[in-house]
Design an enzyme around this catalytic site. Sequence first.
Site, PDB file in Angstrom:
ATOM      1  N   TYR A 297       0.844  -1.197   0.000  1.00 22.17           N
ATOM      2  CA  TYR A 297       0.000   0.000   0.000  1.00 22.17           C
ATOM      3  C   TYR A 297       0.876   1.243   0.000  1.00 22.17           C
ATOM      4  O   TYR A 297       1.738   1.414   0.865  1.00 22.17           O
ATOM      5  CB  TYR A 297      -0.891  -0.024   1.236  1.00 22.17           C
ATOM      6  CG  TYR A 297      -2.058   0.932   1.195  1.00 22.17           C
ATOM      7  CD1 TYR A 297      -3.308   0.491   0.766  1.00 22.17           C
ATOM      8  CD2 TYR A 297      -1.940   2.252   1.607  1.00 22.17           C
ATOM      9  CE1 TYR A 297      -4.404   1.336   0.745  1.00 22.17           C
ATOM     10  CE2 TYR A 297      -3.030   3.111   1.589  1.00 22.17           C
ATOM     11  CZ  TYR A 297      -4.257   2.648   1.155  1.00 22.17           C
ATOM     12  OH  TYR A 297      -5.341   3.490   1.134  1.00 22.17           O
ATOM     13  N   TYR A 341      -5.517   5.611  -7.132  1.00 23.06           N
ATOM     14  CA  TYR A 341      -5.776   5.482  -5.702  1.00 23.06           C
ATOM     15  C   TYR A 341      -7.165   4.897  -5.534  1.00 23.06           C
ATOM     16  O   TYR A 341      -8.167   5.603  -5.644  1.00 23.06           O
ATOM     17  CB  TYR A 341      -5.667   6.854  -5.033  1.00 23.06           C
ATOM     18  CG  TYR A 341      -6.023   6.851  -3.558  1.00 23.06           C
ATOM     19  CD1 TYR A 341      -5.235   6.156  -2.642  1.00 23.06           C
ATOM     20  CD2 TYR A 341      -7.138   7.541  -3.077  1.00 23.06           C
ATOM     21  CE1 TYR A 341      -5.551   6.157  -1.286  1.00 23.06           C
ATOM     22  CE2 TYR A 341      -7.452   7.549  -1.730  1.00 23.06           C
ATOM     23  CZ  TYR A 341      -6.657   6.852  -0.843  1.00 23.06           C
ATOM     24  OH  TYR A 341      -6.974   6.857   0.494  1.00 23.06           O
TER      25      TYR A 341
END
Lengths: 388, 501
Positions: A297, A341
């Site tokens: 991430y 994102y």
Amino acid sequence: MSVRSADALGGKAAIAGIGATDFSKDSGRSELKLAVEAVRAALADAGLSPADVDGMVTFTMDTSPEITVAQAAGIGELSFFSRVHYGGGAACATVQQAALAVASGVAEVVVCYRAFNERSGRRFGSGVQHREPSAEGAALGWNLPFGLLTPASWVAMAAQRYLHTYDLAPDVFGHVAVTARRHAARNPAAYFHERPVTLADHAASRWIVEPLRLLDCCQETDGGQAIVVTSRERARDLPHPPAVIVAAAQGAGRGQEQMTSFYRDGLTGLPEMNVVARQLWRTSGLRPDDIDVGILYDHFTPFVLMQLEEFGFCGPGEGAGFVAGDAMPLNTHGGQLGEAYLHGMNGIAEGVRQLRGTSVNQIPGAATSLVTAGTGVPTSGLILGADG
Amino acid sequence: MSADVSTDASTDASVRLYGRLKAFEGRAAVVAGAGKDPVNEPMIRHWCEAMADTAPAYSGPGAIAPPTMLQAWTMGGLSRHTGRSAAYDELLALLDGAGYTSVVATDCEQEYVRDLRPGDRITFDALIESVSERKTTKLGTGHFVTTRMDVRADGEPAGTHRFRILKYAPAGRGREGEREGERQGRKGGSERPRPVVNRDNAGFWDGVAQHRLLIQRCEGCGALRFPWLPGCGACGSPEWETVEASGAGTVFSYVVMHHPAFPAFDPPYAVGLIELAEGVRMVSNVVGVPYDKVRIGMPVQVEFLRVDEELELPVFRPAEGSGGGGGGGRGGGGGAAKRAGAHGLHATDAHRAADDSAARREGGGEGGARMRVGHELSALEIPVTRTLIVAGAVASRDYQDVHHDAEAARVKGSPDIFMNILTTNGLVGRYITDHFGPGARLRAVKIRLGAPNYPGDTMVLTGTVTALDADGTAEVRVVGANGLGHHVTGKVTITVAEQDS
């Protein structure tokens, strides 16, 4: 917890389908519409119909309820629905929830989804100036009057301490950005397709919150991503080879906060990710050397370095050197810095593509991928493996 | 406030008003004004005392007046202005009538063409140069009015003085200002975000109100904890008591906020994570030091900053002798602004100062080593005491109540009295002449005000040489930062005549 012994979930369920909308800066449609499109795309990819679905999982932050997405997607009765809290930390946990439901027989086909207009609608980076006096609001409230108001600023506080402790300069974060953008440059679905950056570009980009520069921050995206989870056995009958959920875990640390865990330990790591890592290694029986591709991430570059260290890919303070040395294929879709994102959900899809052999930056023979969820918050992770 | 100005959407009424205001542009503001006193030694001395300006040029035989006093010689004082034109009075009345009853000076640009000496008779004329469209600032909504004054001494041109004021309706008050968007925007708009107070943490904020920094101590295991929670993370005990922290701590980490900008803050600004001597940490602001001088490990001490009428915050100031520039000034005597001595400078500044003096010893001359583009001046820390604010206002003959009467200031929407622009101007001038020494002459001082200087704050002046001509004329960019952000930004032009001094 299963930090001490392998859990019984490993290997029971698999990801059979992945589907996404286009990733854009202005989708021109509602978040619900994006969710429905992503769910239907994932079901089509899995070779399943909406009628096959009996479970749905999303983030507490998602604005589209499971029942509404079900209605608009042609999904009927649901025997399992669940939501996971803590922002992007929910990503891999939605798959864990689905796997738990499938493994226990509570549901047969569970769709996990996340969709938002995070660029054209509510932008997380625009910050927080007010919170209600709940426990959650009060926790963030300690920061507000002093002007510490944005996700970048909360990450920067730890990043500064990390640099200080290991005597590093902010430029080291550039290796993560350069790697992500190199991969995104080859990914037609990525916003930064054909737009790689150099370390010099990183060092020249403007400050957002020192020590973070613009190129340390992920992009903002409108879009949706869905993942279909079913049993390993059923997945074997579907069009794509199953991406087996070898291990799935959540983690929260002692003294855990959401983005503002400033009050514990040295502020140079991610203890909650260490909780995830210990469970994933224990249940999978794997070691860092066994991972073919890492999808970590990356909302902000410093936390990628800390994740590598928490998982044991390298020692404390060595993350930047590890990335610079290309010691492991990392964020081959371009990450959230380069592709989109999507609160970590697009990373799960890339972990699956690598096992199917369909990534735009395919690692030959990839059989094991590690995927992580949002950092700085209570989080989650997955080890996915090829079947067999 | 000027860094953060927006132009409002127009309404018919505001368009009509603006049309009437524009008609005043080009008209006289003052006709044949005359200074109430000639340039004189007592007023010069009072000014220098207020500013703590000890430059030798301003005393003794052959003394000149500090150039930054230019406007002071034209001030009406308690007996009000003479020579102000009917047009200017009409303009102000029009703005008052529209609800823009408050006034604050935002910009002052002075050029000095002739030294002023005791005995000089001051005369002046001024023009209304421009009136802006309606603007919304942190203070409220209103119009900027710019005037330009030509000042003469014994009939000779002595300097020009361009002055900008904002005539405004304090947030949420004026008629024109009471518009939907503004009412919504104000609460939680330009004011600082509020702390989130609930039953679990109210005790902390009660402590802040009494200027006590309270942390919790578990009655089960004795562990200290922060943030406030109703149980112990170590042993689970729900029983606790409070302990008053000493207020001493160190900067454990910090960030510098650049983007995005929030209405209540003026980036860049630093936010620190402070580790208290007792071992717990809290997020706060580090005040009294420029944003780019905050460092991990810097010793700090708590103090309480009144942000507005409702909000006081615990903030941290570099501890005395810490190298943080803390040099002892809070509440220090008599409005004297104190130059941070070597003991009170950052290590880097101290080194820089040492470099400078070494260069001077090597014969670079007073102007030599310091006159280099990119040269950074040592920081000057000025404790903003109530005394300094009032002394500066009186020495500049400025009797606006917001500079001496806290109650009147509050009525006008300010949390307390604040420093007037003439004092800021004087302090900026002093900063430059202190640094460059007796050979330096101020040629122009152009400043813009931002966050107000309220009592109890500290302003840290920093400067960088940005341009240098062969004839010894230099430009210095000056920034004065306080706990709220940038109080002043400006540009000073000086010449250094090497044969002087």
